[in-house]
Write a protein that holds these residues in place. Structure first.
Motif, PDB file in Angstrom:
ATOM      1  N   ARG A 297       0.820  -1.220   0.000  1.00 35.05           N
ATOM      2  CA  ARG A 297       0.000   0.000   0.000  1.00 35.05           C
ATOM      3  C   ARG A 297       0.847   1.260   0.000  1.00 35.05           C
ATOM      4  O   ARG A 297       0.390   2.313  -0.471  1.00 35.05           O
ATOM      5  CB  ARG A 297      -0.921   0.007   1.226  1.00 35.05           C
ATOM      6  N   THR A 298       2.063   1.173   0.523  1.00 35.17           N
ATOM      7  CA  THR A 298       2.898   2.375   0.618  1.00 35.17           C
ATOM      8  C   THR A 298       3.639   2.685  -0.677  1.00 35.17           C
ATOM      9  O   THR A 298       4.205   3.776  -0.816  1.00 35.17           O
ATOM     10  CB  THR A 298       3.931   2.231   1.746  1.00 35.17           C
ATOM     11  N   ARG A 299       3.655   1.770  -1.631  1.00 36.37           N
ATOM     12  CA  ARG A 299       4.500   1.929  -2.822  1.00 36.37           C
ATOM     13  C   ARG A 299       3.979   2.958  -3.819  1.00 36.37           C
ATOM     14  O   ARG A 299       4.684   3.305  -4.760  1.00 36.37           O
ATOM     15  CB  ARG A 299       4.669   0.573  -3.517  1.00 36.37           C
ATOM     16  N   HIS A 300       2.771   3.441  -3.614  1.00 39.98           N
ATOM     17  CA  HIS A 300       2.192   4.396  -4.563  1.00 39.98           C
ATOM     18  C   HIS A 300       2.270   5.826  -4.049  1.00 39.98           C
ATOM     19  O   HIS A 300       1.656   6.723  -4.635  1.00 39.98           O
ATOM     20  CB  HIS A 300       0.735   4.024  -4.852  1.00 39.98           C
ATOM     21  N   SER A 301       3.022   6.051  -2.981  1.00 41.74           N
ATOM     22  CA  SER A 301       3.044   7.379  -2.365  1.00 41.74           C
ATOM     23  C   SER A 301       4.444   7.974  -2.268  1.00 41.74           C
ATOM     24  O   SER A 301       4.670   8.885  -1.472  1.00 41.74           O
ATOM     25  CB  SER A 301       2.420   7.299  -0.963  1.00 41.74           C
ATOM     26  N   TYR A 302       5.386   7.451  -3.077  1.00 38.26           N
ATOM     27  CA  TYR A 302       6.746   7.996  -3.090  1.00 38.26           C
ATOM     28  C   TYR A 302       6.856   9.132  -4.108  1.00 38.26           C
ATOM     29  O   TYR A 302       6.280   9.063  -5.202  1.00 38.26           O
ATOM     30  CB  TYR A 302       7.760   6.915  -3.467  1.00 38.26           C
ATOM     31  N   TYR A 303       7.613  10.155  -3.732  1.00 43.93           N
ATOM     32  CA  TYR A 303       7.857  11.295  -4.611  1.00 43.93           C
ATOM     33  C   TYR A 303       9.348  11.628  -4.641  1.00 43.93           C
ATOM     34  O   TYR A 303      10.041  11.483  -3.625  1.00 43.93           O
ATOM     35  CB  TYR A 303       7.091  12.529  -4.141  1.00 43.93           C
TER      36      TYR A 303
END
Length: 237
Positions: free
Chosen positions: A135-141
């Motif tokens: 779930r966390t892999r789509h929120s990196y910038y």
């Protein structure tokens, strides 16, 4: 102090070299340029870490040298921790949770600050490994800060992974696709990125933007500036 003096010598030598070569008269250097590596403890000591716990949140952030997930025989960096949206009870409604990130430390010298020039490169290339809670892999910038008067101006782009199996991959982001933000908001005025003085490069996980919590982990080997002829999309194993 020794690092400060070493940077000052490097700054002076680079400036002298540019004068001797009459920079601007020669053909632009288009070869790949390494901006950051994450292969030694000395590399990791050049990074600044932060998360919402600095202002009352409950997330955590770490950057370790990873001997278990090597790339081409060398250890790599492991950016990891727990992403949490909650804040300390007394700060509820006053601060926002859900943030963790890192960037290279600023590099002052006796003559000015060391920056990177990527004027003649088209892409930012990142060699990374996505792990942790899916779930966390789509929120990196990815975040770029230029040397300029407004320190809250950050050029930002979402990090899109092609693999979901925890393997290494090279990701390429056109510099022209970065969006200017200020204090977390997209700037209303259109501007062109001044790529001749990149002050810092970093990656952040913004769980607060997407309402995502959980353990996160990102392996990272290097960040480079490259051109179209250097872009390769490897086949899945």
């Amino acid at each position: 102090m020794s690092q400060y003096l070493n940077r000052s010598v490097r700054f002076a030598l680079d400036g002298t070299s540019r004068v001797l070569r009459m920079a601007g008269a020669d053909a632009p250097q288009r070869t790949p340029k390494t901006l950051l590596t994450f292969n030694s403890r000395a590399d990791l000591e050049q990074l600044a870490l932060g998360c919402d716990a600095d202002i009352g949140g409950t997330s955590s952030v770490h950057m370790d040298l990873d001997e278990a997930h090597r790339y081409d025989g060398r250890p790599t960096g492991k950016f990891w921790g727990d992403m949490r949206l909650a804040v300390r009870k007394e700060l509820e409604g006053r601060v926002r949770g859900g943030y963790a990130g890192f960037r290279n430390k600023h590099r002052p010298t006796l003559f000015g600050e060391i920056t990177e020039d990527v004027t003649f490169h088209e892409y930012l290339a990142l060699r990374v490994r996505a792990a942790g809670d899916p779930r966390t892999r789509h929120s990196y910038y990815v975040n770029l800060q230029m040397d300029g008067p407004i320190t809250t101006d950050i050029w930002q782009h979402r990090l899109f992974f092609n693999r979901d199996d925890g393997a290494w991959e090279d990701l390429y982001i056109p510099f022209d696709d970065f969006v200017l933000t200020n204090a977390g908001e997209v700037a209303s005025k259109e501007m062109t990125m001044a790529r001749d003085k990149v002050r810092s490069i970093g990656i952040s996980l913004l769980g607060g933007n997407s309402g995502v919590e959980g353990p996160y982990e990102l392996g990272i080997d290097s960040i480079r500036a490259v051109n179209a002829e250097d872009v390769t999309i490897p086949k899945r194993e």
